[in-house]
Design a protein around this motif. Structure first.
Motif, PDB file in Angstrom:
ATOM      1  N   LEU A  75       0.749  -1.256  -0.089  1.00  0.00           N
ATOM      2  CA  LEU A  75       0.084   0.252   0.018  1.00  0.00           C
ATOM      3  C   LEU A  75       0.571   1.177   0.063  1.00  0.00           C
ATOM      4  N   LEU A  76       1.828   1.036   0.934  1.00  0.00           N
ATOM      5  CA  LEU A  76       2.272   2.278   1.021  1.00  0.00           C
ATOM      6  C   LEU A  76       3.244   2.969  -0.649  1.00  0.00           C
ATOM      7  N   GLU A  77       3.816   1.864  -1.380  1.00  0.00           N
ATOM      8  CA  GLU A  77       4.358   1.347  -2.375  1.00  0.00           C
ATOM      9  C   GLU A  77       3.413   2.005  -3.319  1.00  0.00           C
ATOM     10  N   ALA A  78       2.414   1.903  -3.321  1.00  0.00           N
ATOM     11  CA  ALA A  78       1.239   2.178  -4.143  1.00  0.00           C
ATOM     12  C   ALA A  78       1.075   3.747  -3.902  1.00  0.00           C
ATOM     13  N   ARG A  79       0.458   4.713  -2.757  1.00  0.00           N
ATOM     14  CA  ARG A  79       0.415   5.837  -2.804  1.00  0.00           C
ATOM     15  C   ARG A  79       2.022   6.509  -3.177  1.00  0.00           C
ATOM     16  N   TYR A 294      -3.014  -0.992 -11.782  1.00  0.00           N
ATOM     17  CA  TYR A 294      -4.342  -0.675 -12.277  1.00  0.00           C
ATOM     18  C   TYR A 294      -5.191   0.044 -11.405  1.00  0.00           C
ATOM     19  N   TYR A 295      -5.306  -1.071 -10.060  1.00  0.00           N
ATOM     20  CA  TYR A 295      -6.336  -0.962  -9.069  1.00  0.00           C
ATOM     21  C   TYR A 295      -6.041   0.460  -7.886  1.00  0.00           C
ATOM     22  N   LEU A 296      -4.693   1.381  -8.293  1.00  0.00           N
ATOM     23  CA  LEU A 296      -4.296   2.594  -7.587  1.00  0.00           C
ATOM     24  C   LEU A 296      -5.060   3.545  -7.520  1.00  0.00           C
ATOM     25  N   THR A 297      -6.276   3.352  -9.051  1.00  0.00           N
ATOM     26  CA  THR A 297      -6.915   4.767  -9.444  1.00  0.00           C
ATOM     27  C   THR A 297      -8.284   3.954 -10.018  1.00  0.00           C
ATOM     28  N   ARG A 298      -8.649   2.606 -10.277  1.00  0.00           N
ATOM     29  CA  ARG A 298     -10.077   2.764 -10.629  1.00  0.00           C
ATOM     30  C   ARG A 298     -11.110   1.323  -9.138  1.00  0.00           C
ATOM     31  N   PRO A 299     -11.793   1.427  -9.666  1.00  0.00           N
ATOM     32  CA  PRO A 299     -12.669   0.155  -8.834  1.00  0.00           C
ATOM     33  C   PRO A 299     -12.284  -0.684  -8.980  1.00  0.00           C
ATOM     34  N   VAL A 300     -12.063  -1.427  -7.117  1.00  0.00           N
ATOM     35  CA  VAL A 300     -12.047  -3.301  -7.545  1.00  0.00           C
ATOM     36  C   VAL A 300     -13.135  -3.462  -7.419  1.00  0.00           C
ATOM     37  N   PRO A 301     -12.677  -4.942  -8.170  1.00  0.00           N
ATOM     38  CA  PRO A 301     -13.567  -5.865  -8.529  1.00  0.00           C
ATOM     39  C   PRO A 301     -13.716  -7.083  -7.439  1.00  0.00           C
ATOM     40  N   LEU A 306      -7.886 -13.910 -14.031  1.00  0.00           N
ATOM     41  CA  LEU A 306      -6.594 -14.078 -15.025  1.00  0.00           C
ATOM     42  C   LEU A 306      -6.186 -14.950 -15.270  1.00  0.00           C
ATOM     43  N   PRO A 307      -5.188 -15.289 -16.319  1.00  0.00           N
ATOM     44  CA  PRO A 307      -4.629 -15.854 -17.206  1.00  0.00           C
ATOM     45  C   PRO A 307      -3.877 -17.252 -16.386  1.00  0.00           C
ATOM     46  N   VAL A 308      -3.465 -16.542 -15.917  1.00  0.00           N
ATOM     47  CA  VAL A 308      -2.087 -17.222 -14.782  1.00  0.00           C
ATOM     48  C   VAL A 308      -1.960 -16.931 -14.016  1.00  0.00           C
ATOM     49  N   GLU A 309      -1.765 -17.415 -12.565  1.00  0.00           N
ATOM     50  CA  GLU A 309      -1.660 -16.973 -11.095  1.00  0.00           C
ATOM     51  C   GLU A 309      -0.414 -16.161 -11.395  1.00  0.00           C
ATOM     52  N   PRO A 310      -0.583 -14.857 -10.322  1.00  0.00           N
ATOM     53  CA  PRO A 310      -0.029 -13.499 -10.280  1.00  0.00           C
ATOM     54  C   PRO A 310       1.071 -14.097  -9.568  1.00  0.00           C
ATOM     55  N   THR A 311       2.159 -13.172  -9.623  1.00  0.00           N
ATOM     56  CA  THR A 311       3.024 -13.231  -8.295  1.00  0.00           C
ATOM     57  C   THR A 311       2.773 -12.791  -6.952  1.00  0.00           C
ATOM     58  N   ASP A 312       3.101 -14.215  -5.866  1.00  0.00           N
ATOM     59  CA  ASP A 312       2.623 -13.479  -4.204  1.00  0.00           C
ATOM     60  C   ASP A 312       0.614 -13.200  -4.461  1.00  0.00           C
ATOM     61  N   LYS A 313       0.206 -14.071  -5.018  1.00  0.00           N
ATOM     62  CA  LYS A 313      -1.185 -13.957  -5.269  1.00  0.00           C
ATOM     63  C   LYS A 313      -1.970 -13.785  -3.966  1.00  0.00           C
ATOM     64  N   SER A 314      -1.495 -14.049  -2.806  1.00  0.00           N
ATOM     65  CA  SER A 314      -2.117 -14.052  -0.892  1.00  0.00           C
ATOM     66  C   SER A 314      -1.693 -12.057  -1.018  1.00  0.00           C
ATOM     67  N   LEU A 315      -1.048 -11.766  -1.192  1.00  0.00           N
ATOM     68  CA  LEU A 315      -0.625 -10.677  -1.047  1.00  0.00           C
ATOM     69  C   LEU A 315      -1.529  -9.729  -1.763  1.00  0.00           C
ATOM     70  N   MET A 320      -5.699  -5.386  -2.551  1.00  0.00           N
ATOM     71  CA  MET A 320      -7.120  -5.202  -3.175  1.00  0.00           C
ATOM     72  C   MET A 320      -8.346  -5.649  -2.339  1.00  0.00           C
ATOM     73  N   GLU A 321      -8.414  -6.192  -1.153  1.00  0.00           N
ATOM     74  CA  GLU A 321      -9.135  -5.381  -0.197  1.00  0.00           C
ATOM     75  C   GLU A 321      -9.036  -4.659   0.723  1.00  0.00           C
ATOM     76  N   SER A 322      -8.463  -4.801   0.772  1.00  0.00           N
ATOM     77  CA  SER A 322      -7.679  -3.352   1.672  1.00  0.00           C
ATOM     78  C   SER A 322      -8.616  -2.004   0.804  1.00  0.00           C
ATOM     79  N   PHE A 323      -8.343  -1.747  -0.406  1.00  0.00           N
ATOM     80  CA  PHE A 323      -9.302  -0.675  -1.379  1.00  0.00           C
ATOM     81  C   PHE A 323     -10.327  -0.989  -1.307  1.00  0.00           C
ATOM     82  N   LYS A 324     -11.212  -2.153  -1.402  1.00  0.00           N
ATOM     83  CA  LYS A 324     -12.470  -2.165  -1.469  1.00  0.00           C
ATOM     84  C   LYS A 324     -13.102  -2.398  -0.471  1.00  0.00           C
TER      85      LYS A 324
END
Length: 519
Positions: A75-79, A294-301, A306-315, A320-324
Motif C-alpha cells: 500500500l505504501l509503494e502504491a501511494r 491498475y487498481y490504484l485509481t479504479r474500482p476494485v471488483p 486472470l490467465p495465470v496465477e500472479p506472483t504473491d497472489k495472497s498478498l 485489493m481488499e484493503s481498497f475495496k
C-alpha cells in the motif's frame, strides 16, 4: 559514481526502498518482504531488461521505509508511486475519468450522463469507456421509451436515428404512471437484473395478448428479443450479482499487450487496452505489477479473472481488499465459461494486434507469446547414407535465410530418423548466441515431438514446440492427447506447411549435394 552497498545498512524487514540519482530525484520505488535480500539481488544477477541496467547505473542513494508487514509495504509503494511518478516504475498511461448513467428525479425522468454522484436521482456505473456507456444508455432509452440528456444527441447519425424514436411529443401519449413503470423496468435493465426483467415483460405480453391487445403484446415480444440479443452481443453468459474484471495479456518481443474487460452484473461496461515495456519478465510477474498499478485509481471488483496465477497472489488479494473494504477473489480458470471469457479478451488483443497467421497460431496453439521467430526442422537420408538435417528460420512469417542452418549427421549410423533429429536439434540449440525461436516446428508426429522435448529438457530450455504430421496435417502439442486440426484454408496452417516444406526442401537439397559428390 556507482552506489556502494557495503556502506549502506539495509533493514531485513518488510518495507519500501526508494532509489535516487545524484540530483536526489527519485528513479524507482519498490517493495519487499525482506528489504536486504531484495535490494542486494539487483546487483547479484544479470538483467535481460536494459532499463534495469540503466537504472542501476544511475542509482547513487537508496532510502528505506520499514513497515509492519507486506500488505502495508504494498500500500505504501502504491501511494509513493502515485505521488512521485518515478520514471522507471510502471505507469499506466490511460487514466480516464469515470462517468455514470443517472435517472433524474422528475415527473418524466431522463437518462443523463454525469461525472459525479449527487444526492438526487439514481446512479449506475461507473463506466470507464464513454462508448460503452453511450451504447448502454441509448439501448435503455430505445427499449423503455425514456427521455435522454439532450447533449447526447450531438454524437452522430446513429444517435439521431435512435433518439428520433423518442421525441418529446411522444410523452403526450403516455401517462406519468405508465412512464414510471417503464423507468422501473429500465432500472432492472441497468442493474443487470435480466431474468427478473424478462419474467415481468413476459407477464405483460401474455396479459396484453389475453386482452387481445396484439399490438402491445408484439411490442413486449420485441422488447424481450432485444434484451436477449443485447446479452448475446455482450458475449457474456455469466449473470452475476457482483462485478468482475477479466484481464489477459499477450507478450510480443519486449512488449506486453494487456486488455481489461469490466463486467457489471453480467454486462460488459467497458474495455481498456495497455502496452507495457516488459523485457525479461514472465507473464505472472507482468500481471502482478499491472494489477497493482491498475487498481490504484479504479474500482476494485469482487472477482478478478486472470490467465495465470500472479506472483504473491495472497498478498495481491489483501492489497485489493484493503481498497475495496470487502472480499476479493482472484481466479485462474482452466475450463468453463470463465475460461471462455479469458479467451475472448485474448482474441480481442490479437485482433487489435492484427498479426494475421501469427496471431491465429498463438491463439489456437495457446503460445505464451506471438511466434515472430519460428524454427523448422527436417531430416533427409537414403537408408542412413548421406544423412543430413536442416533448420530453417522464419521471422515475422517470412523466410529468414541468413538464419538457415544445415547439419551433416556425425553420431548416427544407419536409418534412425529419431536419433538424427536428436543430434541436429542438440547441435542447433547448443549455440546460445544464435537467435532463439518463439516456436519450434518438427516434421512428423508424436515420436518426433517426444524427441524435441527430450532435447530441450536436456539443454534446460523452455521453448514451445509442436510437430506437424503430413498425412492429415495434424498438429501435436505437448500435454494434449489429441492433435489439433486447423481448417485447410487457415492462414496459420498454410504458414506451418510453408515452414515444413521449406525445411524439407533445404534438407533434401543438401542431401542430394552430398550424394552427388559421393557418386
Amino acid at each position: 559514481m556507482p552506489i556502494n552497498l557495503s556502506k549502506i545498512k539495509i533493514p531485513q524487514s518488510p518495507g519500501c526502498y526508494i532509489m535516487k540519482d545524484r540530483s536526489g530525484d527519485i528513479l524507482y520505488i519498490g517493495k519487499a518482504k525482506n528489504l536486504s535480500k531484495r535490494v542486494k539481488s539487483y546487483w547479484q544477477k544479470t538483467h535481460a531488461d536494459w532499463k534495469t541496467d540503466e537504472l542501476l547505473g544511475s542509482v547513487v542513494d537508496i532510502e528505506f521505509i520499514v513497515t509492519r508487514n507486506e500488505v502495508e509495504a504494498l500500500l505504501l509503494e502504491a501511494r509513493l508511486i502515485r505521488q512521485h511518478k518515478p520514471r522507471f516504475n510502471l505507469m499506466l498511461k490511460e487514466n480516464q475519468p469515470y462517468t455514470y448513467i443517472k435517472i433524474t428525479d422528475e415527473e418524466f425522468p431522463r437518462l443523463v450522463s454525469v461525472r459525479t454522484i449527487g444526492s438526487d436521482g439514481k446512479y449506475f456505473g461507473p463506466f470507464v469507456s464513454g462508448k460503452g456507456k453511450k451504447y448502454l444508455m441509448l439501448t435503455t432509452a430505445r427499449l423503455f421509451g425514456l427521455r435522454t440528456d439532450r447533449f447526447i444527441s450531438r454524437s452522430g447519425r446513429e444517435l439521431y436515428k435512435l433518439l428520433s424514436e423518442i421525441k418529446e411529443r411522444d410523452l403526450e401519449k403516455i401517462s406519468a404512471t405508465e412512464y414510471q413503470y417503464n423507468v422501473r423496468l429500465a432500472e432492472m435493465f441497468l442493474r443487470g437484473s435480466k431474468e427478473q426483467l424478462l419474467v415481468e415483460l413476459e407477464r405483460k405480453m401474455k396479459k396484453a395478448s389475453a386482452e387481445q391487445n396484439f399490438e402491445l403484446a408484439r411490442l413486449y415480444r420485441d422488447h424481450i428479443r432485444s434484451i436477449k440479443n443485447f446479452s448475446e452481443k455482450q458475449l457474456i453468459l455469466l449473470p452475476k450479482n457482483y462485478d468482475q474484471d477479466v484481464i489477459n495479456c499477450v507478450v510480443v518481443s519486449d512488449k506486453a499487450l494487456v486488455q481489461v474487460f469490466n463486467i457489471n452484473k453480467g454486462i460488459v461496461t467497458s474495455r481498456n487496452h495497455f502496452e507495457l515495456q516488459v523485457a525479461g519478465q514472465g507473464l505472472a510477474e507482468i500481471l502482478s505489477g499491472f494489477v497493482e498499478q491498475y487498481y490504484l485509481t479504479r474500482p476494485v471488483p469482487r472477482e478478478l479473472i486472470l490467465p495465470v496465477e500472479p506472483t504473491d497472489k495472497s498478498l495481491l488479494v489483501r492489497y485489493m481488499e484493503s481498497f475495496k473494504g470487502s472480499k476479493v477473489e482472484i481466479l485462474v480458470p482452466k475450463t468453463g465459461d470463465k475460461k471462455k471469457l479469458l479467451d475472448l479478451v485474448r482474441q480481442n488483443i490479437l485482433v487489435r494486434l492484427n498479426a494475421g497467421p501469427l496471431a491465429e497460431l498463438q491463439a489456437r496453439l495457446q503460445l505464451p507469446r506471438l511466434p515472430e521467430e519460428i524454427d523448422g526442422f527436417d531430416i533427409s537420408n537414403t537408408s542412413g547414407k548421406e544423412a543430413v538435417g536442416s533448420c530453417v528460420h522464419f521471422s515475422g512469417g517470412k523466410p529468414n535465410k541468413n538464419l538457415y542452418r544445415k547439419f551433416k549427421i556425425k553420431t548416427v549410423s544407419g536409418p534412425n530418423d529419431y536419433a538424427m533429429m536428436e543430434e541436429v536439434m542438440s547441435r542447433r540449440y547448443a549455440h546460445k548466441g544464435w537467435v532463439m525461436p518463439d516456436l519450434i516446428l518438427v516434421d512428423g508426429g508424436k515420436g518426433q515431438l517426444g524427441i524435441a522435448l527430450k532435447v530441450l529438457a536436456k539443454l534446460g530450455l523452455d521453448l514451445p514446440v509442436i510437430s506437424l504430421a503430413k498425412k492429415r496435417e495434424e498438429i501435436f502439442i505437448p500435454g494434449y492427447r489429441e492433435p489439433i486440426v486447423l481448417e485447410r484454408r487457415s492462414d496459420g496452417l498454410k504458414l506451418l506447411q510453408n515452414i515444413r516444406d521449406e525445411a524439407h526442401r533445404f534438407a533434401i537439397g543438401y542431401h542430394k549435394l552430398l550424394r552427388g559428390k559421393r557418386s
